[in-house]
Design a protein around this motif. Structure first.
Motif, PDB file in Angstrom:
ATOM      1  N   PHE A 107       0.930  -1.080  -0.008  1.00 13.38           N
ATOM      2  CA  PHE A 107      -0.074  -0.047  -0.088  1.00 13.38           C
ATOM      3  C   PHE A 107       0.942   1.241   0.043  1.00 13.38           C
ATOM      4  O   PHE A 107       2.004   1.229   0.449  1.00 13.38           O
ATOM      5  CB  PHE A 107      -0.976   0.053   1.280  1.00 13.38           C
ATOM      6  N   ASP A 108       0.454   2.416  -0.571  1.00 13.61           N
ATOM      7  CA  ASP A 108       1.002   3.651  -0.634  1.00 13.61           C
ATOM      8  C   ASP A 108       0.497   4.868   0.032  1.00 13.61           C
ATOM      9  O   ASP A 108      -0.833   4.907  -0.209  1.00 13.61           O
ATOM     10  CB  ASP A 108       1.184   3.707  -2.226  1.00 13.61           C
ATOM     11  N   VAL A 109       1.066   5.113   1.345  1.00 13.26           N
ATOM     12  CA  VAL A 109       0.532   6.309   2.126  1.00 13.26           C
ATOM     13  C   VAL A 109       1.338   7.663   1.976  1.00 13.26           C
ATOM     14  O   VAL A 109       1.201   8.420   2.621  1.00 13.26           O
ATOM     15  CB  VAL A 109       0.718   5.667   3.524  1.00 13.26           C
ATOM     16  N   SER A 110       2.247   7.535   0.921  1.00 14.90           N
ATOM     17  CA  SER A 110       2.959   8.831   0.782  1.00 14.90           C
ATOM     18  C   SER A 110       2.207  10.054   0.567  1.00 14.90           C
ATOM     19  O   SER A 110       2.480  10.929   1.245  1.00 14.90           O
ATOM     20  CB  SER A 110       3.989   8.479  -0.467  1.00 14.90           C
ATOM     21  N   GLU A 111       0.933  10.128  -0.065  1.00 13.25           N
ATOM     22  CA  GLU A 111       0.451  11.061  -0.311  1.00 13.25           C
ATOM     23  C   GLU A 111      -0.340  11.644   0.991  1.00 13.25           C
ATOM     24  O   GLU A 111      -0.411  12.817   1.380  1.00 13.25           O
ATOM     25  CB  GLU A 111      -0.801  10.901  -1.370  1.00 13.25           C
ATOM     26  N   LEU A 112      -1.049  10.638   1.859  1.00 17.72           N
ATOM     27  CA  LEU A 112      -1.186  10.944   2.937  1.00 17.72           C
ATOM     28  C   LEU A 112      -0.481  11.563   4.145  1.00 17.72           C
ATOM     29  O   LEU A 112      -0.475  12.395   4.723  1.00 17.72           O
ATOM     30  CB  LEU A 112      -1.760   9.665   3.708  1.00 17.72           C
ATOM     31  N   LEU A 113       0.944  10.918   4.031  1.00 17.46           N
ATOM     32  CA  LEU A 113       1.819  11.499   4.819  1.00 17.46           C
ATOM     33  C   LEU A 113       2.045  13.118   4.582  1.00 17.46           C
ATOM     34  O   LEU A 113       2.373  13.886   5.297  1.00 17.46           O
ATOM     35  CB  LEU A 113       3.115  10.673   4.736  1.00 17.46           C
ATOM     36  N   ALA A 114       2.407  13.277   3.138  1.00 20.59           N
ATOM     37  CA  ALA A 114       2.597  14.585   2.448  1.00 20.59           C
ATOM     38  C   ALA A 114       1.334  15.525   2.990  1.00 20.59           C
ATOM     39  O   ALA A 114       1.583  16.661   3.434  1.00 20.59           O
ATOM     40  CB  ALA A 114       2.582  14.397   1.119  1.00 20.59           C
ATOM     41  N   THR A 115       0.239  15.147   3.034  1.00 18.35           N
ATOM     42  CA  THR A 115      -1.080  16.079   3.697  1.00 18.35           C
ATOM     43  C   THR A 115      -0.600  16.344   5.071  1.00 18.35           C
ATOM     44  O   THR A 115      -1.109  17.504   5.599  1.00 18.35           O
ATOM     45  CB  THR A 115      -2.178  15.087   3.414  1.00 18.35           C
TER      46      THR A 115
ATOM     47  N   GLY B  29      14.071  -2.541  -0.007  1.00 22.77           N
ATOM     48  CA  GLY B  29      13.067  -1.737   0.611  1.00 22.77           C
ATOM     49  C   GLY B  29      11.695  -1.700  -0.299  1.00 22.77           C
ATOM     50  O   GLY B  29      10.928  -0.901  -0.047  1.00 22.77           O
ATOM     51  N   VAL B  30      11.711  -2.451  -1.313  1.00 26.10           N
ATOM     52  CA  VAL B  30      10.789  -2.311  -2.535  1.00 26.10           C
ATOM     53  C   VAL B  30       9.952  -3.722  -2.078  1.00 26.10           C
ATOM     54  O   VAL B  30      10.619  -4.969  -2.177  1.00 26.10           O
ATOM     55  CB  VAL B  30      11.272  -2.228  -3.811  1.00 26.10           C
ATOM     56  N   PRO B  31       8.643  -3.689  -2.066  1.00 27.47           N
ATOM     57  CA  PRO B  31       7.945  -2.230  -2.014  1.00 27.47           C
ATOM     58  C   PRO B  31       7.837  -1.766  -0.518  1.00 27.47           C
ATOM     59  O   PRO B  31       8.210  -2.419   0.518  1.00 27.47           O
ATOM     60  CB  PRO B  31       6.386  -2.826  -2.226  1.00 27.47           C
ATOM     61  N   SER B  32       7.480  -0.615  -0.545  1.00 29.50           N
ATOM     62  CA  SER B  32       7.481   0.405   0.734  1.00 29.50           C
ATOM     63  C   SER B  32       6.046   1.188   0.554  1.00 29.50           C
ATOM     64  O   SER B  32       5.786   1.865  -0.295  1.00 29.50           O
ATOM     65  CB  SER B  32       8.654   1.356   0.803  1.00 29.50           C
ATOM     66  N   PRO B  33       5.650   1.434   1.789  1.00 30.50           N
ATOM     67  CA  PRO B  33       4.279   2.105   1.929  1.00 30.50           C
ATOM     68  C   PRO B  33       4.715   3.607   1.985  1.00 30.50           C
ATOM     69  O   PRO B  33       3.538   4.440   1.973  1.00 30.50           O
ATOM     70  CB  PRO B  33       3.641   1.764   3.430  1.00 30.50           C
ATOM     71  N   PHE B  34       6.035   4.078   2.027  1.00 26.00           N
ATOM     72  CA  PHE B  34       6.192   5.262   2.258  1.00 26.00           C
ATOM     73  C   PHE B  34       6.663   5.987   0.772  1.00 26.00           C
ATOM     74  O   PHE B  34       6.840   7.257   0.986  1.00 26.00           O
ATOM     75  CB  PHE B  34       7.343   5.611   3.238  1.00 26.00           C
ATOM     76  N   ARG B  35       6.686   5.386  -0.230  1.00 23.96           N
ATOM     77  CA  ARG B  35       6.751   5.736  -1.520  1.00 23.96           C
ATOM     78  C   ARG B  35       6.407   4.988  -2.852  1.00 23.96           C
ATOM     79  O   ARG B  35       5.893   3.721  -2.334  1.00 23.96           O
ATOM     80  CB  ARG B  35       8.434   5.870  -1.721  1.00 23.96           C
ATOM     81  N   PRO B  36       5.680   5.475  -3.762  1.00 26.43           N
ATOM     82  CA  PRO B  36       5.194   4.867  -4.871  1.00 26.43           C
ATOM     83  C   PRO B  36       6.164   3.826  -5.439  1.00 26.43           C
ATOM     84  O   PRO B  36       7.349   3.910  -5.356  1.00 26.43           O
ATOM     85  CB  PRO B  36       4.811   6.097  -5.810  1.00 26.43           C
ATOM     86  N   LEU B  37       5.293   2.900  -5.921  1.00 30.84           N
ATOM     87  CA  LEU B  37       6.203   1.793  -6.601  1.00 30.84           C
ATOM     88  C   LEU B  37       6.521   2.061  -7.877  1.00 30.84           C
ATOM     89  O   LEU B  37       5.600   2.344  -8.808  1.00 30.84           O
ATOM     90  CB  LEU B  37       5.180   0.432  -6.554  1.00 30.84           C
ATOM     91  N   GLU B  38       7.713   2.263  -8.208  1.00 32.17           N
ATOM     92  CA  GLU B  38       8.282   2.663  -9.503  1.00 32.17           C
ATOM     93  C   GLU B  38       8.434   1.506 -10.460  1.00 32.17           C
ATOM     94  O   GLU B  38       8.397   0.275 -10.241  1.00 32.17           O
ATOM     95  CB  GLU B  38       9.600   3.369  -9.420  1.00 32.17           C
ATOM     96  N   ALA B  39       8.488   1.586 -11.718  1.00 38.33           N
ATOM     97  CA  ALA B  39       8.541   0.719 -13.002  1.00 38.33           C
ATOM     98  C   ALA B  39       9.612  -0.390 -12.471  1.00 38.33           C
ATOM     99  O   ALA B  39       9.334  -1.634 -12.901  1.00 38.33           O
ATOM    100  CB  ALA B  39       8.755   1.319 -14.138  1.00 38.33           C
ATOM    101  N   GLN B  40      10.893   0.058 -12.100  1.00 36.36           N
ATOM    102  CA  GLN B  40      11.582  -1.007 -11.895  1.00 36.36           C
ATOM    103  C   GLN B  40      11.643  -1.901 -10.846  1.00 36.36           C
ATOM    104  O   GLN B  40      11.590  -3.086 -10.860  1.00 36.36           O
ATOM    105  CB  GLN B  40      13.093  -0.283 -11.884  1.00 36.36           C
ATOM    106  N   GLY B  41      11.003  -1.335  -9.789  1.00 38.57           N
ATOM    107  CA  GLY B  41      10.639  -2.219  -8.758  1.00 38.57           C
ATOM    108  C   GLY B  41       9.324  -3.033  -8.866  1.00 38.57           C
ATOM    109  O   GLY B  41       9.439  -4.190  -8.663  1.00 38.57           O
ATOM    110  N   ARG B  42       8.342  -2.479  -9.632  1.00 39.51           N
ATOM    111  CA  ARG B  42       7.204  -3.380 -10.094  1.00 39.51           C
ATOM    112  C   ARG B  42       7.679  -4.633 -10.832  1.00 39.51           C
ATOM    113  O   ARG B  42       7.144  -5.694 -10.808  1.00 39.51           O
ATOM    114  CB  ARG B  42       6.316  -2.282 -10.817  1.00 39.51           C
ATOM    115  N   ASP B  43       8.574  -4.360 -11.802  1.00 39.92           N
ATOM    116  CA  ASP B  43       9.035  -5.339 -12.813  1.00 39.92           C
ATOM    117  C   ASP B  43       9.711  -6.378 -11.953  1.00 39.92           C
ATOM    118  O   ASP B  43       9.628  -7.699 -12.253  1.00 39.92           O
ATOM    119  CB  ASP B  43       9.780  -4.564 -13.926  1.00 39.92           C
TER     120      ASP B  43
END
Length: 310
Positions: free
Chosen positions: A158-166, A181-195
Protein backbone atom coordinates in the motif's frame (compact mmCIF):
# COMPACT_ATOMS: atom_id res chain seq x y z
CA UNK A 1 21.94 -48.83 91.19
CA UNK A 2 22.96 -48.70 87.50
CA UNK A 3 20.41 -48.81 84.61
CA UNK A 4 20.05 -52.08 82.73
CA UNK A 5 21.85 -52.12 79.30
CA UNK A 6 19.68 -51.23 76.25
CA UNK A 7 18.72 -54.00 73.94
CA UNK A 8 20.86 -53.00 70.94
CA UNK A 9 19.81 -56.01 68.87
CA UNK A 10 16.16 -54.97 69.16
CA UNK A 11 16.91 -51.39 68.01
CA UNK A 12 18.95 -52.60 65.03
CA UNK A 13 16.19 -54.95 64.01
CA UNK A 14 13.62 -52.16 64.15
CA UNK A 15 15.83 -49.87 62.04
CA UNK A 16 16.30 -52.58 59.44
CA UNK A 17 12.55 -53.12 59.21
CA UNK A 18 11.95 -49.39 58.69
CA UNK A 19 14.62 -49.24 55.97
CA UNK A 20 13.14 -52.30 54.27
CA UNK A 21 9.68 -50.72 54.24
CA UNK A 22 11.09 -47.54 52.71
CA UNK A 23 12.99 -49.46 50.05
CA UNK A 24 9.84 -51.43 49.20
CA UNK A 25 7.90 -48.19 48.86
CA UNK A 26 10.46 -46.65 46.51
CA UNK A 27 10.71 -49.84 44.47
CA UNK A 28 6.94 -49.91 44.10
CA UNK A 29 6.89 -46.29 42.96
CA UNK A 30 9.65 -46.99 40.45
CA UNK A 31 7.69 -49.90 39.00
CA UNK A 32 4.55 -47.76 38.70
CA UNK A 33 6.49 -44.99 36.97
CA UNK A 34 8.01 -47.48 34.55
CA UNK A 35 4.59 -48.95 33.75
CA UNK A 36 3.18 -45.46 33.29
CA UNK A 37 5.96 -44.59 30.87
CA UNK A 38 5.33 -47.71 28.83
CA UNK A 39 1.63 -46.90 28.70
CA UNK A 40 2.32 -43.38 27.46
CA UNK A 41 4.59 -44.71 24.74
CA UNK A 42 2.58 -47.71 23.59
CA UNK A 43 -0.88 -47.22 25.03
CA UNK A 44 -2.16 -44.56 22.61
CA UNK A 45 -1.32 -46.83 19.69
CA UNK A 46 -3.48 -49.62 21.08
CA UNK A 47 -6.47 -47.55 22.10
CA UNK A 48 -9.53 -46.72 20.01
CA UNK A 49 -10.96 -50.17 19.41
CA UNK A 50 -8.13 -51.58 17.32
CA UNK A 51 -6.21 -54.74 17.88
CA UNK A 52 -2.82 -54.24 19.55
CA UNK A 53 -0.20 -53.92 16.80
CA UNK A 54 -2.84 -53.56 14.04
CA UNK A 55 -1.88 -49.93 13.46
CA UNK A 56 -4.04 -46.95 12.63
CA UNK A 57 -4.77 -44.31 10.00
CA UNK A 58 -3.78 -40.72 10.72
CA UNK A 59 -6.06 -37.76 10.10
CA UNK A 60 -4.27 -34.46 9.56
CA UNK A 61 -6.68 -31.52 9.65
CA UNK A 62 -5.36 -28.34 8.04
CA UNK A 63 -7.69 -25.43 8.76
CA UNK A 64 -7.39 -21.67 8.42
CA UNK A 65 -4.31 -19.86 7.19
CA UNK A 66 -1.33 -22.04 6.31
CA UNK A 67 2.01 -20.84 7.65
CA UNK A 68 5.46 -22.36 8.02
CA UNK A 69 5.14 -24.86 10.88
CA UNK A 70 8.26 -26.80 11.83
CA UNK A 71 6.52 -28.89 14.51
CA UNK A 72 3.92 -30.06 12.01
CA UNK A 73 6.42 -31.06 9.33
CA UNK A 74 8.50 -32.91 11.91
CA UNK A 75 5.38 -34.75 13.13
CA UNK A 76 4.55 -35.80 9.55
CA UNK A 77 8.09 -37.04 8.99
CA UNK A 78 7.95 -39.00 12.24
CA UNK A 79 4.63 -40.54 11.19
CA UNK A 80 6.13 -41.70 7.90
CA UNK A 81 8.66 -43.74 9.92
CA UNK A 82 6.16 -45.12 12.45
CA UNK A 83 5.44 -48.78 11.62
CA UNK A 84 2.00 -48.54 13.21
CA UNK A 85 0.87 -45.70 10.90
CA UNK A 86 -0.69 -47.36 7.88
CA UNK A 87 -1.78 -44.28 5.97
CA UNK A 88 -3.07 -40.74 6.24
CA UNK A 89 -6.21 -38.76 5.41
CA UNK A 90 -5.42 -35.09 4.81
CA UNK A 91 -8.53 -33.09 5.70
CA UNK A 92 -8.39 -29.55 4.29
CA UNK A 93 -10.54 -26.49 5.01
CA UNK A 94 -8.25 -23.57 4.19
CA UNK A 95 -8.22 -20.56 1.83
CA UNK A 96 -4.42 -20.84 1.64
CA UNK A 97 -1.59 -18.94 3.25
CA UNK A 98 2.07 -18.17 2.69
CA UNK A 99 3.83 -19.64 -0.32
CA UNK A 100 6.69 -20.88 1.87
CA UNK A 101 4.27 -22.47 4.33
CA UNK A 102 2.41 -24.28 1.56
CA UNK A 103 5.67 -25.42 -0.03
CA UNK A 104 7.01 -26.78 3.27
CA UNK A 105 3.84 -28.72 4.02
CA UNK A 106 3.68 -29.97 0.42
CA UNK A 107 7.24 -31.29 0.72
CA UNK A 108 6.64 -33.11 4.01
CA UNK A 109 3.44 -34.69 2.67
CA UNK A 110 5.30 -35.78 -0.46
CA UNK A 111 7.86 -37.52 1.75
CA UNK A 112 5.03 -39.26 3.61
CA UNK A 113 3.39 -40.32 0.32
CA UNK A 114 6.69 -41.88 -0.78
CA UNK A 115 6.39 -44.26 2.19
CA UNK A 116 2.65 -44.72 2.83
CA UNK A 117 -0.79 -44.12 1.28
CA UNK A 118 -2.11 -40.55 1.39
CA UNK A 119 -5.64 -39.40 0.53
CA UNK A 120 -6.78 -35.77 0.57
CA UNK A 121 -10.31 -34.70 1.47
CA UNK A 122 -11.35 -31.15 0.61
CA UNK A 123 -14.09 -29.75 2.81
CA UNK A 124 -15.54 -26.24 2.50
CA UNK A 125 -12.49 -24.55 1.00
CA UNK A 126 -9.18 -25.88 -0.33
CA UNK A 127 -7.89 -22.97 -2.37
CA UNK A 128 -4.47 -21.68 -3.34
CA UNK A 129 -1.93 -23.07 -0.82
CA UNK A 130 -4.85 -25.15 0.51
CA UNK A 131 -5.01 -26.77 -2.93
CA UNK A 132 -1.22 -26.92 -3.22
CA UNK A 133 -0.84 -29.19 -0.17
CA UNK A 134 -3.31 -31.72 -1.65
CA UNK A 135 -1.04 -32.34 -4.65
CA UNK A 136 1.10 -35.10 -3.09
CA UNK A 137 -2.03 -37.17 -2.35
CA UNK A 138 -2.60 -40.33 -4.35
CA UNK A 139 -6.35 -39.68 -4.34
CA UNK A 140 -8.08 -36.29 -3.95
CA UNK A 141 -11.73 -36.03 -2.91
CA UNK A 142 -13.87 -32.88 -2.89
CA UNK A 143 -17.48 -32.06 -2.17
CA UNK A 144 -19.56 -30.80 -5.06
CA UNK A 145 -19.69 -27.34 -3.47
CA UNK A 146 -16.06 -27.21 -2.30
CA UNK A 147 -14.24 -24.05 -3.41
CA UNK A 148 -10.85 -25.07 -4.68
CA UNK A 149 -8.23 -24.11 -7.24
CA UNK A 150 -7.16 -20.44 -7.08
CA UNK A 151 -3.77 -21.48 -8.41
CA UNK A 152 -1.83 -18.26 -8.06
CA UNK A 153 0.38 -15.99 -5.95
CA UNK A 154 -0.29 -12.54 -4.55
CA UNK A 155 2.16 -9.93 -3.29
CA UNK A 156 0.53 -6.71 -2.17
CA UNK A 157 1.52 -3.43 -0.62
CA UNK A 158 0.00 0.00 0.00
CA UNK A 159 1.09 3.57 -0.61
CA UNK A 160 0.53 6.19 2.09
CA UNK A 161 3.02 8.74 0.76
CA UNK A 162 0.29 11.21 -0.28
CA UNK A 163 -1.42 10.88 3.09
CA UNK A 164 1.87 11.55 4.88
CA UNK A 165 2.50 14.58 2.66
CA UNK A 166 -0.93 15.94 3.57
CA UNK A 167 -0.02 15.57 7.24
CA UNK A 168 3.32 17.23 6.66
CA UNK A 169 5.27 14.03 7.33
CA UNK A 170 8.13 12.94 5.10
CA UNK A 171 9.71 9.49 5.30
CA UNK A 172 13.43 9.16 4.65
CA UNK A 173 14.72 5.82 3.38
CA UNK A 174 18.41 4.95 3.27
CA UNK A 175 19.01 1.82 1.20
CA UNK A 176 22.01 -0.01 -0.23
CA UNK A 177 20.42 -0.14 -3.68
CA UNK A 178 17.42 1.10 -5.66
CA UNK A 179 15.45 -2.11 -5.11
CA UNK A 180 16.14 -2.50 -1.39
CA UNK A 181 13.00 -1.78 0.61
CA UNK A 182 10.68 -2.44 -2.35
CA UNK A 183 7.76 -2.37 -1.93
CA UNK A 184 7.49 0.39 0.65
CA UNK A 185 4.34 2.08 1.96
CA UNK A 186 6.25 5.36 2.15
CA UNK A 187 6.88 5.85 -1.58
CA UNK A 188 5.13 4.94 -4.83
CA UNK A 189 6.17 1.73 -6.56
CA UNK A 190 8.27 2.65 -9.58
CA UNK A 191 8.52 0.71 -12.83
CA UNK A 192 11.87 -0.91 -12.00
CA UNK A 193 10.63 -2.18 -8.64
CA UNK A 194 7.30 -3.32 -10.08
CA UNK A 195 9.06 -5.30 -12.81
CA UNK A 196 11.40 -6.98 -10.30
CA UNK A 197 8.54 -7.96 -7.98
CA UNK A 198 6.43 -9.20 -10.88
CA UNK A 199 9.26 -11.55 -11.87
CA UNK A 200 9.36 -12.90 -8.30
CA UNK A 201 5.60 -13.52 -8.36
CA UNK A 202 5.85 -15.15 -11.81
CA UNK A 203 8.59 -17.52 -10.61
CA UNK A 204 6.56 -18.57 -7.57
CA UNK A 205 3.53 -19.02 -9.81
CA UNK A 206 5.58 -21.25 -12.12
CA UNK A 207 6.63 -23.39 -9.16
CA UNK A 208 2.97 -23.74 -8.14
CA UNK A 209 2.01 -24.80 -11.67
CA UNK A 210 4.77 -27.41 -11.66
CA UNK A 211 3.48 -28.86 -8.37
CA UNK A 212 -0.02 -29.21 -9.83
CA UNK A 213 1.21 -30.67 -13.11
CA UNK A 214 3.24 -33.33 -11.29
CA UNK A 215 0.63 -34.04 -8.61
CA UNK A 216 -2.28 -34.33 -11.01
CA UNK A 217 -0.24 -35.91 -13.83
CA UNK A 218 -1.43 -33.26 -16.28
CA UNK A 219 0.40 -31.46 -19.10
CA UNK A 220 1.96 -28.27 -17.79
CA UNK A 221 0.37 -26.15 -20.53
CA UNK A 222 -3.07 -27.44 -19.53
CA UNK A 223 -2.47 -26.51 -15.89
CA UNK A 224 -1.13 -23.08 -16.87
CA UNK A 225 -4.43 -22.33 -18.65
CA UNK A 226 -6.34 -23.15 -15.45
CA UNK A 227 -3.96 -21.27 -13.18
CA UNK A 228 -5.31 -17.74 -13.61
CA UNK A 229 -6.22 -17.43 -9.93
CA UNK A 230 -9.90 -18.29 -10.19
CA UNK A 231 -11.65 -20.73 -7.86
CA UNK A 232 -13.63 -23.75 -9.01
CA UNK A 233 -16.39 -25.76 -7.40
CA UNK A 234 -15.74 -29.38 -6.64
CA UNK A 235 -17.83 -30.44 -9.63
CA UNK A 236 -15.91 -28.10 -11.95
CA UNK A 237 -12.60 -29.29 -10.51
CA UNK A 238 -13.59 -32.90 -11.20
CA UNK A 239 -14.36 -32.10 -14.84
CA UNK A 240 -11.01 -30.31 -15.15
CA UNK A 241 -9.18 -33.27 -13.49
CA UNK A 242 -8.01 -31.10 -10.61
CA UNK A 243 -9.55 -33.65 -8.21
CA UNK A 244 -10.23 -37.37 -8.56
CA UNK A 245 -13.70 -37.88 -7.11
CA UNK A 246 -16.61 -36.35 -5.27
CA UNK A 247 -16.66 -37.53 -1.68
CA UNK A 248 -15.53 -37.04 1.89
CA UNK A 249 -13.81 -39.09 4.60
CA UNK A 250 -16.05 -42.19 4.25
CA UNK A 251 -15.15 -42.38 0.56
CA UNK A 252 -11.48 -41.90 1.43
CA UNK A 253 -11.66 -44.79 3.93
CA UNK A 254 -13.35 -46.97 1.34
CA UNK A 255 -10.59 -46.12 -1.17
CA UNK A 256 -7.85 -46.98 1.35
CA UNK A 257 -9.57 -50.31 1.97
CA UNK A 258 -9.95 -51.16 -1.71
CA UNK A 259 -6.60 -49.87 -2.95
CA UNK A 260 -4.29 -50.50 0.01
CA UNK A 261 -6.03 -53.22 2.04
CA UNK A 262 -6.48 -50.95 5.08
CA UNK A 263 -9.79 -52.15 6.57
CA UNK A 264 -12.30 -49.53 7.60
CA UNK A 265 -12.24 -51.08 11.08
CA UNK A 266 -8.69 -49.76 11.57
CA UNK A 267 -8.98 -46.79 13.94
CA UNK A 268 -8.33 -43.21 12.86
CA UNK A 269 -6.19 -40.94 15.04
CA UNK A 270 -5.74 -37.19 14.72
CA UNK A 271 -2.21 -35.96 14.16
CA UNK A 272 -1.81 -32.95 16.43
CA UNK A 273 1.72 -31.67 17.10
CA UNK A 274 0.52 -28.97 19.50
CA UNK A 275 1.19 -29.10 23.21
CA UNK A 276 -1.51 -29.84 25.78
CA UNK A 277 -2.04 -26.15 26.58
CA UNK A 278 -2.50 -25.26 22.91
CA UNK A 279 -4.93 -28.14 22.39
CA UNK A 280 -6.94 -26.99 25.40
CA UNK A 281 -7.14 -23.43 24.12
CA UNK A 282 -7.91 -24.68 20.63
CA UNK A 283 -5.50 -22.20 19.03
CA UNK A 284 -1.97 -21.04 19.63
CA UNK A 285 -1.55 -17.41 20.60
CA UNK A 286 1.77 -17.47 18.79
CA UNK A 287 0.10 -18.77 15.64
CA UNK A 288 -2.53 -16.02 15.80
CA UNK A 289 0.09 -13.31 16.17
CA UNK A 290 2.14 -14.82 13.36
CA UNK A 291 -0.88 -15.06 11.08
CA UNK A 292 -2.08 -11.52 11.68
CA UNK A 293 1.29 -9.78 11.63
CA UNK A 294 3.49 -11.91 9.40
CA UNK A 295 0.94 -13.12 6.86
CA UNK A 296 -1.71 -10.41 6.58
CA UNK A 297 -0.12 -7.12 7.53
CA UNK A 298 3.35 -7.73 6.09
CA UNK A 299 4.01 -5.81 2.88
CA UNK A 300 6.76 -8.10 1.61
CA UNK A 301 5.28 -11.55 2.15
CA UNK A 302 4.16 -13.48 -0.93
CA UNK A 303 0.99 -15.47 -0.31
CA UNK A 304 -0.91 -18.19 -2.10
CA UNK A 305 -4.33 -17.42 -0.70
CA UNK A 306 -7.84 -16.94 -1.99
CA UNK A 307 -9.22 -13.71 -0.55
CA UNK A 308 -12.93 -13.14 -0.28
CA UNK A 309 -14.10 -9.87 -1.88
CA UNK A 310 -14.35 -7.04 0.62
Amino acid sequence: MSEPPRNLDHDLLADRRRMKRRLSLWRGMAVLLALGGLFLLAGPRWMGGGVPGAGHVLRLSVEGTISDDRKLTEAIDAASRDPLVRGMILSIDSPGGSVAGGEGLHASLARFRAEKPLAAVMRGTAASAGYMIAMPAERVFARESTLTGSIGVILQSFDVSELLATLGVQAELLTSGPLKGVPSPFRPLEAQGRDALQRVVADMHAQFIDMVAVGRDLPRDQVAQLADGRVYTGRQALELKLVDAIGAEPEARAWLAASHQIPQTVPVRDLDPRGAAERWLGVSVRAVVKTVISEWLAIDGARAVWQLPR
